[in-house]
Design an enzyme around this catalytic site. Structure first.
Site, short mmCIF file in Angstrom:
data_model
loop_
_atom_site.label_atom_id
_atom_site.label_comp_id
_atom_site.label_asym_id
_atom_site.label_seq_id
_atom_site.Cartn_x
_atom_site.Cartn_y
_atom_site.Cartn_z
N SER A 92 -34.37 -21.81 74.20
CA SER A 92 -35.09 -22.41 73.04
C SER A 92 -36.14 -23.31 73.10
CB SER A 92 -33.74 -23.27 72.13
OG SER A 92 -34.20 -24.05 71.01
N LYS A 152 -36.59 -21.43 68.62
CA LYS A 152 -36.85 -22.86 68.81
C LYS A 152 -35.87 -23.43 67.71
CE LYS A 152 -38.99 -26.92 68.98
NZ LYS A 152 -38.85 -27.57 70.14
N GLY A 156 -39.92 -33.27 70.22
CA GLY A 156 -39.13 -34.08 68.88
C GLY A 156 -38.81 -32.85 67.99
N CYS A 192 -29.62 -34.26 70.07
CA CYS A 192 -30.25 -34.92 69.23
C CYS A 192 -30.06 -36.34 69.01
CB CYS A 192 -30.40 -34.26 68.12
SG CYS A 192 -30.77 -32.50 67.71
N LYS A 195 -25.02 -26.95 73.09
CA LYS A 195 -25.80 -27.25 74.16
C LYS A 195 -25.49 -28.36 74.65
CE LYS A 195 -30.43 -26.01 75.73
NZ LYS A 195 -31.62 -25.68 75.18
N THR A 255 -32.43 -30.71 79.00
CA THR A 255 -33.16 -31.38 79.80
C THR A 255 -32.65 -32.80 80.39
OG1 THR A 255 -34.23 -32.47 78.06
CG2 THR A 255 -35.22 -30.33 79.18
N GLY A 281 -37.44 -27.39 84.38
CA GLY A 281 -38.11 -26.76 85.38
C GLY A 281 -37.64 -26.85 86.70
N GLY A 330 -31.70 -24.30 82.90
CA GLY A 330 -32.14 -25.31 83.55
C GLY A 330 -32.82 -24.72 84.92
N THR A 379 -38.71 -22.99 81.14
CA THR A 379 -39.96 -23.55 81.63
C THR A 379 -40.72 -22.48 82.26
OG1 THR A 379 -39.34 -25.64 81.76
CG2 THR A 379 -41.21 -25.12 83.07
C1 LIG Z 1 -41.44 -27.69 75.64
C2 LIG Z 1 -39.80 -27.53 75.45
C3 LIG Z 1 -39.42 -27.59 74.40
C4 LIG Z 1 -37.99 -27.39 74.18
N1 LIG Z 1 -37.30 -27.33 72.93
C5 LIG Z 1 -36.11 -27.41 72.71
C6 LIG Z 1 -35.49 -27.03 71.39
O1 LIG Z 1 -36.01 -26.98 70.55
N2 LIG Z 1 -34.06 -26.88 71.46
C7 LIG Z 1 -33.22 -26.89 72.59
O2 LIG Z 1 -32.11 -26.80 72.61
N3 LIG Z 1 -33.97 -26.99 73.77
C8 LIG Z 1 -35.29 -27.29 73.89
N4 LIG Z 1 -35.73 -27.21 75.12
C9 LIG Z 1 -34.94 -27.19 76.49
C10 LIG Z 1 -34.89 -25.80 76.90
O3 LIG Z 1 -34.40 -24.79 76.05
C11 LIG Z 1 -33.99 -25.58 78.14
O4 LIG Z 1 -32.80 -25.78 78.09
C12 LIG Z 1 -34.35 -26.61 79.22
O5 LIG Z 1 -35.80 -26.85 79.34
C13 LIG Z 1 -34.04 -26.30 80.76
O6 LIG Z 1 -34.43 -25.04 81.00
P1 LIG Z 1 -35.66 -24.86 81.92
O7 LIG Z 1 -35.52 -25.73 82.94
O8 LIG Z 1 -35.66 -23.39 82.58
O9 LIG Z 1 -36.78 -25.13 81.21
C14 LIG Z 1 -37.09 -27.32 75.33
C15 LIG Z 1 -37.82 -27.51 76.61
C16 LIG Z 1 -39.13 -27.53 76.51
C17 LIG Z 1 -39.59 -27.59 78.10
#
Ligand SMILES: Cc1cc2nc3c(=O)[nH]c(=O)nc-3n(C[C@H](O)[C@H](O)[C@H](O)COP(=O)(O)O)c2cc1C
Length: 314
Positions: free
Chosen positions: A27, A51, A78, A137, A173, A201, A225, A252, A275
């Site tokens: 997402s 998203k 946000g 949130c 989540k 994150t 990342g 993650g 990421t």
């Molecule tokens: C720019 C950005 C926007 C994100 N927006 C959301 C979101 O709207 N809802 C959500 O549950 N997670 C959101 N995440 C978290 C990601 O879905 C994911 O769980 C997290 O980044 C860990 O995975 P990754 O390290 O592969 O990015 C966002 C992450 C990034 C980097």
């Protein structure tokens, strides 16, 4: 099928949800697929987690709201989004027409806001495979404490969302920023969660030493990342050991097939790539190819044989 009887060795089953491959996109890193569909054939993905959406459109936080860090990025977007009505009217039909498997992601500032989004999905969103509940949130009814950092708030939001979406698999989540992830996981499961997404994150902060100001307007953000991959693997391992039959979507820092396979061996039935999509828009498909090659090389009938198969002794 997860029992290995499916014709495709990559097909997985997470409770009532069946996916053609175990590789989803996370997402907030893939929008609703429009831009990325130039690079990625959407039906080749296990699914698109869109998203997070809220009951009304959100503008998100002030900029700058993203910055690079060693092996990761910090963001404080946000949850900028166009609202659930836009998803139901525009994004969902677009995705379904392209034969994508769609997982909706819902967010809110109060339990009631989550429930209102869930209600809209129940009545308007035919064809979604599951709902991820983004409980990272701030809870306006609890001094802006994240829902996912409180047993009571996790239980309340998951219980009410599940009441509204009794026929749809619901995956809260969870946030890794807690002392005992298993305790929060237990609260979510007792409230009716069908599975869990692990993890969102990790809290972080970066400072520009010249200006002495935080690099993000919101000061603190979420780190994603490769830097967080071992944290996510540990979280999956911990929760899978505590609740071995609960389907987990791992996320993650997945940037390679090896990263994805580590999560599966730790106990995830599927993974979501986040990421890495910004670095290489086709990362999810390359990871899928790498998993396929590993499954063949290991002589397995199904990738599901690997779920939780980490060898801890001997
Ligand atoms: C720019 C950005 C926007 C994100 N927006 C959301 C979101 O709207 N809802 C959500 O549950 N997670 C959101 N995440 C978290 C990601 O879905 C994911 O769980 C997290 O980044 C860990 O995975 P990754 O390290 O592969 O990015 C966002 C992450 C990034 C980097």
């Amino acid at each position: 099928m997860a029992d290995g009887t499916s014709s495709s060795p990559l097909a997985v089953t997470l409770g009532a949800m069946e996916l053609q491959t175990p590789v989803l996109v996370a997402s907030g890193t893939f929008g609703a697929g429009r831009e990325a569909s130039v690079f990625v054939d959407l039906p080749k993905l296990g699914g698109v987690i869109v998203k997070s959406m809220t009951i009304v459109p959100w503008r998100g936080k002030p900029t700058p709201r993203m910055c690079e860090t060693p092996s990761g990025i910090l963001n404080a977007i946000g949850i900028q989004n166009k609202g659930v009505d836009h998803f139901v009217a525009e994004d969902l039909p677009w995705l379904l027409k392209r034969k994508a498997t769609v997982i909706a992601s819902i967010a809110g500032n109060t339990v009631d806001e989550f429930v209102k989004v869930a209600d809209k999905l129940r009545t308007g969103a035919r064809g979604i495979a599951a709902v991820e509940v983004n409980i990272s949130c701030p809870n306006l009814e609890d001094r802006n404490n994240m829902f996912a950092h409180s047993v009571e708030a996790t239980s309340a939001v998951v219980g009410e969302v599940k009441k509204a979406l009794s026929r749809v698999p619901v995956f809260p989540k969870l946030s890794p920023n807690v002392t005992s992830l298993s305790t929060i996981a237990e609260a979510a499961l007792n409230a009716g969660a069908d599975g869990l997404s692990l993890v969102n994150t990790v809290f972080g902060m970066a400072i520009d030493v010249r200006s002495r100001r935080p690099k993000l307007a919101g000061t603190i953000g979420g780190l994603s990342g490769p830097a967080i991959h071992p944290i996510a693997v540990r979280a999956i391992h911990e929760v899978h050991r505590a609740f071995p039959h609960v389907p987990i979507i791992g996320q993650g820092g997945v940037a390679s097939a090896d990263d994805a396979l580590q999560m599966i061996l730790a106990g995830a039935s599927a993974v979501a790539v986040g990421t890495a999509n910004f670095v290489q828009p086709r990362a999810s498909l390359e990871i899928t190819d790498g998993i396929r090659a590993y499954v063949e090389e290991q002589g397995l009938a199904s990738v599901s044989e690997l779920v939780g198969a980490v060898k801890l002794e001997g």
